[in-house]
Motif scaffolding. Structure first.
Motif, mmCIF file in Angstrom:
data_model
loop_
_atom_site.group_PDB
_atom_site.id
_atom_site.type_symbol
_atom_site.label_atom_id
_atom_site.label_comp_id
_atom_site.label_asym_id
_atom_site.label_seq_id
_atom_site.Cartn_x
_atom_site.Cartn_y
_atom_site.Cartn_z
ATOM 1 N N LEU A 1 0.975 -1.506 -0.099
ATOM 2 C CA LEU A 1 0.096 -0.452 -0.029
ATOM 3 C C LEU A 1 1.279 0.931 -0.046
ATOM 4 O O LEU A 1 0.963 2.601 -0.651
ATOM 5 C CB LEU A 1 -0.998 -0.020 1.431
ATOM 6 N N PHE A 2 2.081 0.540 0.593
ATOM 7 C CA PHE A 2 2.480 2.920 0.836
ATOM 8 C C PHE A 2 3.277 2.609 -0.754
ATOM 9 O O PHE A 2 3.701 3.531 -1.414
ATOM 10 C CB PHE A 2 3.709 1.763 1.903
ATOM 11 N N GLY B 1 0.529 3.666 -2.657
ATOM 12 C CA GLY B 1 0.265 5.473 -2.647
ATOM 13 C C GLY B 1 1.432 6.026 -3.174
ATOM 14 O O GLY B 1 1.055 7.445 -3.382
ATOM 15 N N THR B 2 2.519 5.988 -3.348
ATOM 16 C CA THR B 2 3.639 7.295 -3.680
ATOM 17 C C THR B 2 3.149 6.813 -4.381
ATOM 18 O O THR B 2 4.564 8.261 -5.060
ATOM 19 C CB THR B 2 4.975 5.735 -2.314
ATOM 20 N N CYS B 3 3.575 6.167 -5.342
ATOM 21 C CA CYS B 3 3.185 6.172 -7.054
ATOM 22 C C CYS B 3 2.672 6.891 -7.238
ATOM 23 O O CYS B 3 2.999 7.575 -7.903
ATOM 24 C CB CYS B 3 3.483 4.927 -7.470
ATOM 25 N N LEU B 4 1.246 6.631 -6.635
ATOM 26 C CA LEU B 4 0.455 7.584 -7.184
ATOM 27 C C LEU B 4 0.452 9.405 -6.422
ATOM 28 O O LEU B 4 0.596 10.504 -7.640
ATOM 29 C CB LEU B 4 -0.683 7.731 -5.913
ATOM 30 N N LEU B 5 1.385 9.647 -5.626
ATOM 31 C CA LEU B 5 1.945 10.668 -4.960
ATOM 32 C C LEU B 5 2.849 11.676 -6.040
ATOM 33 O O LEU B 5 3.279 13.173 -6.096
ATOM 34 C CB LEU B 5 2.536 11.333 -3.532
ATOM 35 N N GLY B 6 3.264 10.204 -6.548
ATOM 36 C CA GLY B 6 4.902 11.096 -7.226
ATOM 37 C C GLY B 6 4.701 11.203 -9.139
ATOM 38 O O GLY B 6 4.852 12.620 -9.132
ATOM 39 N N ILE C 1 -7.404 9.078 -4.815
ATOM 40 C CA ILE C 1 -7.654 7.644 -3.879
ATOM 41 C C ILE C 1 -5.505 7.209 -3.053
ATOM 42 O O ILE C 1 -6.105 6.912 -2.234
ATOM 43 C CB ILE C 1 -7.479 6.422 -4.995
ATOM 44 N N ALA C 2 -5.082 7.644 -4.086
ATOM 45 C CA ALA C 2 -3.440 8.432 -3.361
ATOM 46 C C ALA C 2 -3.841 8.760 -1.683
ATOM 47 O O ALA C 2 -2.837 7.748 -1.546
ATOM 48 C CB ALA C 2 -2.413 9.087 -4.474
ATOM 49 N N ALA D 1 -2.440 3.104 4.668
ATOM 50 C CA ALA D 1 -1.541 2.308 5.032
ATOM 51 C C ALA D 1 -0.336 2.914 6.173
ATOM 52 O O ALA D 1 -0.118 2.481 7.813
ATOM 53 C CB ALA D 1 -0.005 2.470 3.935
ATOM 54 N N LEU D 2 -0.305 4.342 6.448
ATOM 55 C CA LEU D 2 -0.083 4.626 7.262
ATOM 56 C C LEU D 2 -0.512 4.699 9.541
ATOM 57 O O LEU D 2 -0.186 4.225 10.064
ATOM 58 C CB LEU D 2 0.143 6.602 7.422
#
Length: 724
Positions: free
Chosen positions: A26-27, A30-35, A609-610, A617-618
């Motif tokens: 999940l990290f 989420g990180t790829c969507l934020l990127g 969603i990200a 995840a956090l």
């Protein structure tokens, strides 16, 4: 500016790698969507100052196959977005693989592969960069391996003195530095490996597959089309330099000439090069003149000489595209009505009526001078400007046929020009030097099997690096190099001389003889042909032996006569499937109906969603760390009590665990069994004999009760809302 993406990716990768617990998948998501959104913001607001919807539309074009139709500025913004997200992605997973997965070798392998791929497109020698990055990677691998080994020793219970550990680390890095230095020094003496032809074909197909996949240029009905090069129509008003060209098959025309010699047949020329992969004519649409049969055409030179030939041409099949009419260079009279277009000089010869199969026309042409003694009297433009300015056409010739932006090319191109030309002071000598070096078959190869040139590269640097291509590659390179010397040059297109048929006593020109060559303007003399393609010659019948793939050889049609069997086809193409209305002619579902508002809402939903995934995840990581110092049974019970307290059902100070569970049972009467069982296990775990340890069966039972406990927590939450 895009290195900020890599920096942010490395920071997030280090933070997530150091989290002791949590759903790593999940990290990652989420990180790829934020990127993605960081790269989008950086492209839209920080770098190019365009709207987000415009960038999203350009991204959509990647999947709809209309990427080539984007304006140059927007295509550049899209490439910037790609680089930003790629650096973010590589930085994030590089840090995560090193500090969490402990796989520095994998990071080194991935980064080295990417480095070698990108070195194909640099505009200068970057061997020093390979040495620096390669050495740094080796040191990183050694340091991470040492840290992992020390951590394993500590897990095994071995004692490590701090001073001894520092000394050992120092000695290890000294040895690694010495090994790295020796490796780099010895590698400089190794010979460069040459690819076999099968390897060339394999990588060409791989390059074509990636380009077609990115640009949507393949059909799901024909999966093999994924690895075909992008075809370009040779007889068109614009010439795109690609891996292949569409050519007519079989005989196109035949001709006889009054001097009984083979002739190059010119049909149209281009003078405007975009610096990368595309040629066009800068003609004014109104600069077209119409001539009646046998009317004298406007000449490119002040005087018409007596050195003329008469050529009789018979069309076997029109080549398609515009109605170009082909003739030896500098035609002065046709016996059919013609339309001549001009940029400065005549650049396109067309028949006013559509070409017909079996049509015959006659043309009288003024042959340009081929006497080297006469041509060598013309100095280079920068050596004697007054000589060139004496030509009344030179001012406008210079403006249309010498334009070039040297910033589009690497310094290597100009350095190569100076090396090949040397101290030559004449225009003819410089052009012959360029022609001879490019046509040198020991250095360059004529090949019809070429990967598509990436849009970020230009054909000249590409040819000097790969040293193979077909005629348009070599003509483009020579024109660019000649213009760097301020020599007026243009791209000539038509047919090479063909082959002689003894029975018909005529020269036969096939579709495979379609050809591009170079024309250079000499003051008061006109346009002179030059042939930079290896194996071709304007004065002989030599033809190159093209490099073809095994598939092309297998698909080559069986010759029907001895005359046609002597010629090797330029290329063999699969028929292009007709455009499909459902796919927009690209083989990929068309997404053009999506409005900008819907596209922006989809992108915002992806961002939401990200954020949600990253937050979940956090929270999951924090939740698993809550009461982590207690046993599994006790931590489960305490976490349930924490949730019940947040829902308004906190335990009273005087209540025992059984009394508290009884109070909660009144809120969810149908789900009391799992709660009472958990309470019993908790009391036994907390106040039982110190010597007793929770059995694996009790922990497994607690794990099985968790879904029922979550259901009871939902009931408590609903009861809280009802009370409000």
């Amino acid at each position: 500016m895009f290195p900020w993406g890599g920096l942010l990716g490395m920071v997030l990768g280090l933070i997530i790698a150091k989290l002791p617990k949590g759903p790593q998948s999940l990290f990652h998501l989420g990180t790829c969507l934020l990127g993605f959104w960081f790269a989008l913001w950086l492209t839209s607001f920080a770098a190019y100052h365009v709207s987000i919807t415009l960038v999203l539309n350009s991204l959509r074009s990647v999947f709809t196959g209309s990427l080539l139709d984007l304006p140059p500025g927007l295509a550049e913004a899209l490439f910037f977005f790609y680089l930003t997200f790629l650096t973010f992605f590589l930085g994030y997973f590089g840090c995560w693989l090193v500090y969490r997965a402990r796989l520095p070798w994998l990071v080194a392998l991935i980064y080295s592969a990417i480095l070698l791929v990108n070195l194909n497109y640099v505009k200068q020698d970057a061997v020093y960069l390979v040495c620096i990055l390669g050495g740094a990677l080796m040191l990183l691998v050694a340091r991470v391996h040492l840290a992992a080994q020390v951590a394993q020793w500590r897990r095994d219970g071995l004692y490590t003195d701090r001073s001894w550990l520092r000394g050992m680390a120092w000695r290890c890095m000294q040895v690694t530095c010495g090994f790295t230095l020796c490796t780099l020094l010895l590698s400089s003496f190794l010979p460069f490996a040459q690819q076999t032809q099968s390897g060339v074909v394999f990588w060409d197909h791989l390059d074509n597959g990636w380009n077609n996949l990115v640009n949507g240029r393949f059909s799901w009905r024909d999966p093999s089309s994924l690895f075909n090069g992008t075809p370009s129509n040779f007889f068109d008003k614009r010439l795109h330099i690609t891996g292949q060209v569409n050519l007519p098959r079989g005989e196109v025309l035949s001709y006889t000439s009054s001097n009984q010699k083979p002739q190059y047949l010119l049909g149209f020329t281009f003078n405007d090069f975009d610096g990368h992969l595309s040629w066009k004519s800068s003609l004014d649409q109104n600069a077209t003149q119409y001539f009646e049969p046998n009317a004298m055409l406007q000449s490119d030179v002040p005087q018409v000489s007596d050195d003329q030939i008469t050529t009789r041409v018979t069309l076997a099949q029109p080549p398609g595209g515009p109605a170009y009419i082909f003739a030896p260079e500098q035609p002065v009279r046709f016996d059919v009505s013609t339309a001549i277009s001009y940029d400065v000089t005549a650049n396109t010869w067309m028949q006013q009526n559509p070409l017909q199969k079996g049509e015959i026309y006659t043309v009288i042409s003024q042959l340009p001078p081929h006497d080297p003694d006469l041509l060598t009297t013309v100095p280079l433009p920068e050596r004697d400007p007054a000589f060139w300015n004496a030509d009344t056409n030179y001012d406008i010739i210079k403006g249309s046929y010498t334009q070039i932006d040297e910033k589009d090319y690497s310094p290597r191109v100009l350095a190569q020009v100076k090396q090949w030309v040397g101290n030559t002071s004449t225009t003819y000598g410089a052009l012959k030097a360029l022609e001879q070096h490019l046509s040198d078959q020991t250095q360059f190869t004529y090949s019809v099997s070429n990967p598509d040139i990436v849009s970020s590269a230009n054909v000249v640097d590409w040819l000097l690096q790969n040293k193979r291509g077909y005629c348009t590659y070599y003509a483009s390179a020579m024109i660019v190099m000649a213009r760097m010397l301020h020599i007026p040059t243009r791209m000539a297109n038509g047919f090479s001389s063909g082959h002689f048929d003894e029975q018909r006593k005529a020269w036969i020109v096939d579709g495979q003889d379609a050809h591009s060559w170079v024309q250079a303007y000499f003051p008061n003399l006109g346009w002179v042909n030059f042939e930079p393609t290896p194996g071709y010659s304007t004065t002989s019948l030599a033809k190159p032996t093209p490099t073809v793939t095994p598939t092309q050889q297998a698909q080559k049609p069986t010759p029907t006569s001895t005359a046609t069997a002597k010629n090797t086809p330029l290329t063999h193409h699969q028929p292009t499937p007709p455009p499909d209305a459902a796919t927009g002619g690209t083989g990929v579902p068309w997404a053009g109906g999506i409005s900008d508002a819907v596209l922006l809402n989809i992108a915002l939903l992806a961002l939401l969603i990200a954020v949600v995934i990253f937050g979940l995840a956090l929270f999951a990581s924090w939740w698993r760390g809550l009461y982590a110092n207690s046993t599994f049974i006790a931590s489960t019970y305490w976490r349930f009590c924490w949730l019940a307290s947040k829902f308004g059902f906190a335990p009273r100070p005087w209540q025992t665990p059984y009394e508290y569970s009884g109070m909660l049972s009144q809120q969810a009467p149908g789900q009391v069994a799992p709660l009472w069982r958990l309470t019993e296990l908790f009391v036994r775990d907390r106040w039982g004999p110190r010597s007793s340890v929770p059995s694996p069966d009790a922990s497994a039972e607690t794990r099985r009760m968790q879904p029922a406990l979550r259901g009871m927590a939902w009931h408590l939450l609903l009861n809280k809302w009802r009370r409000k």
